[in-house]
Design a protein around this motif. Structure first.
Motif, PDB file in Angstrom:
ATOM      1  N   VAL A 132       0.875  -1.196   0.000  1.00  0.00           N
ATOM      2  CA  VAL A 132       0.000   0.000   0.000  1.00  0.00           C
ATOM      3  C   VAL A 132       0.898   1.227   0.000  1.00  0.00           C
ATOM      4  O   VAL A 132       1.685   1.428   0.928  1.00  0.00           O
ATOM      5  CB  VAL A 132      -0.904   0.032   1.255  1.00  0.00           C
ATOM      6  N   PHE A 133       0.789   2.016  -1.062  1.00  0.00           N
ATOM      7  CA  PHE A 133       1.553   3.261  -1.146  1.00  0.00           C
ATOM      8  C   PHE A 133       0.704   4.401  -0.615  1.00  0.00           C
ATOM      9  O   PHE A 133      -0.454   4.566  -1.021  1.00  0.00           O
ATOM     10  CB  PHE A 133       1.878   3.621  -2.597  1.00  0.00           C
ATOM     11  N   SER A 134       1.292   5.215   0.259  1.00  0.00           N
ATOM     12  CA  SER A 134       0.595   6.429   0.678  1.00  0.00           C
ATOM     13  C   SER A 134       1.534   7.617   0.505  1.00  0.00           C
ATOM     14  O   SER A 134       2.700   7.457   0.137  1.00  0.00           O
ATOM     15  CB  SER A 134       0.131   6.316   2.132  1.00  0.00           C
ATOM     16  N   ALA A 135       1.014   8.801   0.767  1.00  0.00           N
ATOM     17  CA  ALA A 135       1.748  10.070   0.631  1.00  0.00           C
ATOM     18  C   ALA A 135       2.172  10.359  -0.809  1.00  0.00           C
ATOM     19  O   ALA A 135       3.183  11.051  -1.030  1.00  0.00           O
ATOM     20  CB  ALA A 135       2.955  10.111   1.567  1.00  0.00           C
ATOM     21  N   GLY A 136       1.386   9.869  -1.765  1.00  0.00           N
ATOM     22  CA  GLY A 136       1.607  10.199  -3.170  1.00  0.00           C
ATOM     23  C   GLY A 136       3.060  10.065  -3.571  1.00  0.00           C
ATOM     24  O   GLY A 136       3.677   9.029  -3.330  1.00  0.00           O
ATOM     25  N   ILE A 137       3.602  11.129  -4.179  1.00  0.00           N
ATOM     26  CA  ILE A 137       5.032  11.091  -4.493  1.00  0.00           C
ATOM     27  C   ILE A 137       5.813  11.848  -3.415  1.00  0.00           C
ATOM     28  O   ILE A 137       7.023  12.023  -3.525  1.00  0.00           O
ATOM     29  CB  ILE A 137       5.359  11.647  -5.897  1.00  0.00           C
ATOM     30  N   GLY A 138       5.103  12.343  -2.413  1.00  0.00           N
ATOM     31  CA  GLY A 138       5.778  12.988  -1.284  1.00  0.00           C
ATOM     32  C   GLY A 138       5.972  14.484  -1.464  1.00  0.00           C
ATOM     33  O   GLY A 138       6.516  15.146  -0.587  1.00  0.00           O
ATOM     34  N   SER A 139       5.517  15.030  -2.586  1.00  0.00           N
ATOM     35  CA  SER A 139       5.689  16.465  -2.840  1.00  0.00           C
ATOM     36  C   SER A 139       4.355  17.116  -3.118  1.00  0.00           C
ATOM     37  O   SER A 139       3.464  16.489  -3.714  1.00  0.00           O
ATOM     38  CB  SER A 139       6.561  16.689  -4.078  1.00  0.00           C
ATOM     39  N   PRO A 140       4.229  18.386  -2.705  1.00  0.00           N
ATOM     40  CA  PRO A 140       2.983  19.098  -3.028  1.00  0.00           C
ATOM     41  C   PRO A 140       2.869  19.352  -4.531  1.00  0.00           C
ATOM     42  O   PRO A 140       3.813  19.098  -5.271  1.00  0.00           O
ATOM     43  CB  PRO A 140       3.120  20.411  -2.247  1.00  0.00           C
ATOM     44  N   TYR A 141       1.740  19.862  -4.941  1.00  0.00           N
ATOM     45  CA  TYR A 141       1.444  20.174  -6.355  1.00  0.00           C
ATOM     46  C   TYR A 141       1.250  18.921  -7.204  1.00  0.00           C
ATOM     47  O   TYR A 141       1.281  18.984  -8.419  1.00  0.00           O
ATOM     48  CB  TYR A 141       2.536  21.058  -6.991  1.00  0.00           C
ATOM     49  N   PHE A 142       1.105  17.755  -6.564  1.00  0.00           N
ATOM     50  CA  PHE A 142       0.821  16.533  -7.317  1.00  0.00           C
ATOM     51  C   PHE A 142      -0.426  15.881  -6.743  1.00  0.00           C
ATOM     52  O   PHE A 142      -0.913  16.274  -5.691  1.00  0.00           O
ATOM     53  CB  PHE A 142       2.008  15.560  -7.236  1.00  0.00           C
ATOM     54  N   THR A 143      -0.910  14.875  -7.453  1.00  0.00           N
ATOM     55  CA  THR A 143      -2.068  14.126  -6.953  1.00  0.00           C
ATOM     56  C   THR A 143      -1.668  12.659  -6.794  1.00  0.00           C
ATOM     57  O   THR A 143      -0.617  12.238  -7.305  1.00  0.00           O
ATOM     58  CB  THR A 143      -3.231  14.162  -7.961  1.00  0.00           C
ATOM     59  N   THR A 144      -2.525  11.910  -6.147  1.00  0.00           N
ATOM     60  CA  THR A 144      -2.222  10.483  -6.010  1.00  0.00           C
ATOM     61  C   THR A 144      -2.428   9.747  -7.345  1.00  0.00           C
ATOM     62  O   THR A 144      -1.947   8.637  -7.497  1.00  0.00           O
ATOM     63  CB  THR A 144      -3.074   9.847  -4.892  1.00  0.00           C
ATOM     64  N   ASP A 145      -3.125  10.364  -8.301  1.00  0.00           N
ATOM     65  CA  ASP A 145      -3.224   9.753  -9.643  1.00  0.00           C
ATOM     66  C   ASP A 145      -1.853   9.772 -10.318  1.00  0.00           C
ATOM     67  O   ASP A 145      -1.418   8.785 -10.914  1.00  0.00           O
ATOM     68  CB  ASP A 145      -4.229  10.527 -10.517  1.00  0.00           C
ATOM     69  N   THR A 146      -1.189  10.912 -10.239  1.00  0.00           N
ATOM     70  CA  THR A 146       0.146  11.005 -10.835  1.00  0.00           C
ATOM     71  C   THR A 146       1.101  10.068 -10.102  1.00  0.00           C
ATOM     72  O   THR A 146       1.922   9.388 -10.729  1.00  0.00           O
ATOM     73  CB  THR A 146       0.654  12.464 -10.769  1.00  0.00           C
ATOM     74  N   ALA A 147       0.969  10.024  -8.781  1.00  0.00           N
ATOM     75  CA  ALA A 147       1.823   9.119  -7.997  1.00  0.00           C
ATOM     76  C   ALA A 147       1.562   7.665  -8.411  1.00  0.00           C
ATOM     77  O   ALA A 147       2.500   6.866  -8.499  1.00  0.00           O
ATOM     78  CB  ALA A 147       1.539   9.319  -6.512  1.00  0.00           C
ATOM     79  N   ALA A 148       0.300   7.340  -8.687  1.00  0.00           N
ATOM     80  CA  ALA A 148      -0.037   5.977  -9.104  1.00  0.00           C
ATOM     81  C   ALA A 148       0.671   5.644 -10.420  1.00  0.00           C
ATOM     82  O   ALA A 148       1.232   4.559 -10.590  1.00  0.00           O
ATOM     83  CB  ALA A 148      -1.551   5.841  -9.266  1.00  0.00           C
ATOM     84  N   ALA A 149       0.654   6.604 -11.342  1.00  0.00           N
ATOM     85  CA  ALA A 149       1.305   6.380 -12.645  1.00  0.00           C
ATOM     86  C   ALA A 149       2.814   6.198 -12.457  1.00  0.00           C
ATOM     87  O   ALA A 149       3.424   5.277 -13.017  1.00  0.00           O
ATOM     88  CB  ALA A 149       1.008   7.557 -13.574  1.00  0.00           C
ATOM     89  N   LEU A 150       3.405   7.055 -11.648  1.00  0.00           N
ATOM     90  CA  LEU A 150       4.850   6.977 -11.415  1.00  0.00           C
ATOM     91  C   LEU A 150       5.237   5.643 -10.769  1.00  0.00           C
ATOM     92  O   LEU A 150       6.139   4.941 -11.258  1.00  0.00           O
ATOM     93  CB  LEU A 150       5.278   8.146 -10.517  1.00  0.00           C
ATOM     94  N   ARG A 151       4.554   5.283  -9.707  1.00  0.00           N
ATOM     95  CA  ARG A 151       4.911   4.034  -9.013  1.00  0.00           C
ATOM     96  C   ARG A 151       4.631   2.810  -9.897  1.00  0.00           C
ATOM     97  O   ARG A 151       5.401   1.837  -9.873  1.00  0.00           O
ATOM     98  CB  ARG A 151       4.141   3.893  -7.697  1.00  0.00           C
ATOM     99  N   ALA A 152       3.547   2.858 -10.653  1.00  0.00           N
ATOM    100  CA  ALA A 152       3.247   1.723 -11.548  1.00  0.00           C
ATOM    101  C   ALA A 152       4.400   1.506 -12.516  1.00  0.00           C
ATOM    102  O   ALA A 152       4.812   0.372 -12.772  1.00  0.00           O
ATOM    103  CB  ALA A 152       1.943   1.983 -12.303  1.00  0.00           C
ATOM    104  N   LEU A 153       4.939   2.607 -13.023  1.00  0.00           N
ATOM    105  CA  LEU A 153       6.069   2.486 -13.952  1.00  0.00           C
ATOM    106  C   LEU A 153       7.301   1.956 -13.227  1.00  0.00           C
ATOM    107  O   LEU A 153       7.997   1.073 -13.727  1.00  0.00           O
ATOM    108  CB  LEU A 153       6.377   3.849 -14.595  1.00  0.00           C
ATOM    109  N   GLU A 154       7.545   2.489 -12.045  1.00  0.00           N
ATOM    110  CA  GLU A 154       8.751   2.080 -11.311  1.00  0.00           C
ATOM    111  C   GLU A 154       8.727   0.596 -10.937  1.00  0.00           C
ATOM    112  O   GLU A 154       9.766  -0.057 -10.940  1.00  0.00           O
ATOM    113  CB  GLU A 154       8.904   2.928 -10.043  1.00  0.00           C
ATOM    114  N   ILE A 155       7.555   0.091 -10.590  1.00  0.00           N
ATOM    115  CA  ILE A 155       7.488  -1.326 -10.174  1.00  0.00           C
ATOM    116  C   ILE A 155       7.142  -2.230 -11.359  1.00  0.00           C
ATOM    117  O   ILE A 155       6.940  -3.422 -11.185  1.00  0.00           O
ATOM    118  CB  ILE A 155       6.486  -1.547  -9.022  1.00  0.00           C
ATOM    119  N   ARG A 156       7.050  -1.647 -12.540  1.00  0.00           N
ATOM    120  CA  ARG A 156       6.737  -2.373 -13.777  1.00  0.00           C
ATOM    121  C   ARG A 156       5.390  -3.106 -13.689  1.00  0.00           C
ATOM    122  O   ARG A 156       5.278  -4.275 -14.042  1.00  0.00           O
ATOM    123  CB  ARG A 156       7.866  -3.352 -14.128  1.00  0.00           C
ATOM    124  N   ALA A 157       4.390  -2.399 -13.191  1.00  0.00           N
ATOM    125  CA  ALA A 157       3.026  -2.948 -13.234  1.00  0.00           C
ATOM    126  C   ALA A 157       2.564  -2.902 -14.691  1.00  0.00           C
ATOM    127  O   ALA A 157       2.985  -2.021 -15.453  1.00  0.00           O
ATOM    128  CB  ALA A 157       2.104  -2.121 -12.345  1.00  0.00           C
TER     129      ALA A 157
END
Ligand code: UDP
Length: 239
Positions: A132-157
């Motif tokens: 379970v990922f929380s705190a998005g990408i950890g920076s303001p001015y982003f959303t958890t949707d963008t964080a979802a895209a970033l993490r999905a790429l990083e973990i090769r989902a």
């Protein structure tokens, strides 16, 4: 009867904070969290590795703070903490249904959650733990949707499964416009051009630039997550 072969082996499920609202208008309905956890277990039992990005909209969104005169960065930090609260709740719910789970926060909060270390996350997934990922990408001015895209790429989902309250992507808001048509599939570029509310434009662009498909589906229909990973016709595929 032969068991259906899943369409994916590793997925990233994006749950907005609202998914945890249940019948409430604010906060966390633990029964609802448990029901979602049960559905995730059914998917996991098929041998699929599942990571989840949890939002915070059921508790606090940065935009609310800005409306009250808060600085954007401070308001977003409050939003980030809201996602961590949801992360704790979701981890509890997942463990109650018998899953092993690791909560990973993008902001350092050692007593509550692990830090994001890409290779370690992949190892958790390989060991059949739900992440379970929380705190998005950890920076303001982003959303958890963008964080979802970033993490999905990083973990090769292989796909982002974006859980919503409606059956997919429509030509207009189906809650307001009864003539709205659902798209079975749609290209990223059309989502952007038509201004369709799938994910924010940063998230869509990241998916588009890296050819990461997004499956938008209705979480309120029981069994939908499982159907979707089995490749049944559910929701809208953005590709
Ligand atoms: N947020 C942020 N950076 C991120 C992710 C989230 O600052 O990388 C903040 C932002 O204020 C946002 C809030 O956290 O409004 C909750 O996230 P989001 O709105 O994406 O939650 P959801 O709509 O999915 O429940």
């Amino acid at each position: 009867m032969a068991r259906q072969k899943p369409a994916y082996t590793r997925v990233l499920l994006k749950l907005s904070g609202e998914a945890l609202l249940g019948k409430q208008s604010y906060g966390i309905d633990f029964e609802r969290a448990q029901a979602i956890a049960q559905e995730i277990k059914e998917v996991h039992d098929l041998g699929i590795q599942v990571a989840i990005m949890i939002g915070g909209g059921n508790i606090f969104r940065g935009i609310r703070g800005i409306a009250s005169g808060l600085d954007r960065a401070a308001a977003d930090q409050m939003g980030l903490l809201a996602t961590v609260i949801n992360g704790i709740a979701l981890q509890e719910a997942l463990e109650k249904v018998g899953l092993f789970c690791r909560h990973v926060s993008a902001i350092e909060i050692k007593a509550l959650a692990e830090p994001f270390i890409r290779r370690r996350i992949i190892r958790h997934l390989e060991k059949d733990r739900i992440v379970v990922f929380s705190a998005g990408i950890g920076s303001p001015y982003f959303t958890t949707d963008t964080a979802a895209a970033l993490r999905a790429l990083e973990i090769r989902a292989q796909v982002i499964m974006k859980a919503t309250k409606v059956d997919g992507v429509f030509s207009a808001d189906p809650m307001l416009d009864k003539t709205a048509k659902k798209f079975p599939t749609i290209h990223y570029i059309d989502v952007i051009k038509k201004g369709l509310k799938v994910m924010d434009s940063t998230a869509i662009s990241l998916c588009k630039d890296n050819s990461l498909p997004i499956l938008v589906f209705n979480l309120n229909r029981r069994g939908n997550i499982k159907k979707a990973v089995l490749g049944e016709k559910v929701g809208t595929l953005v590709y």
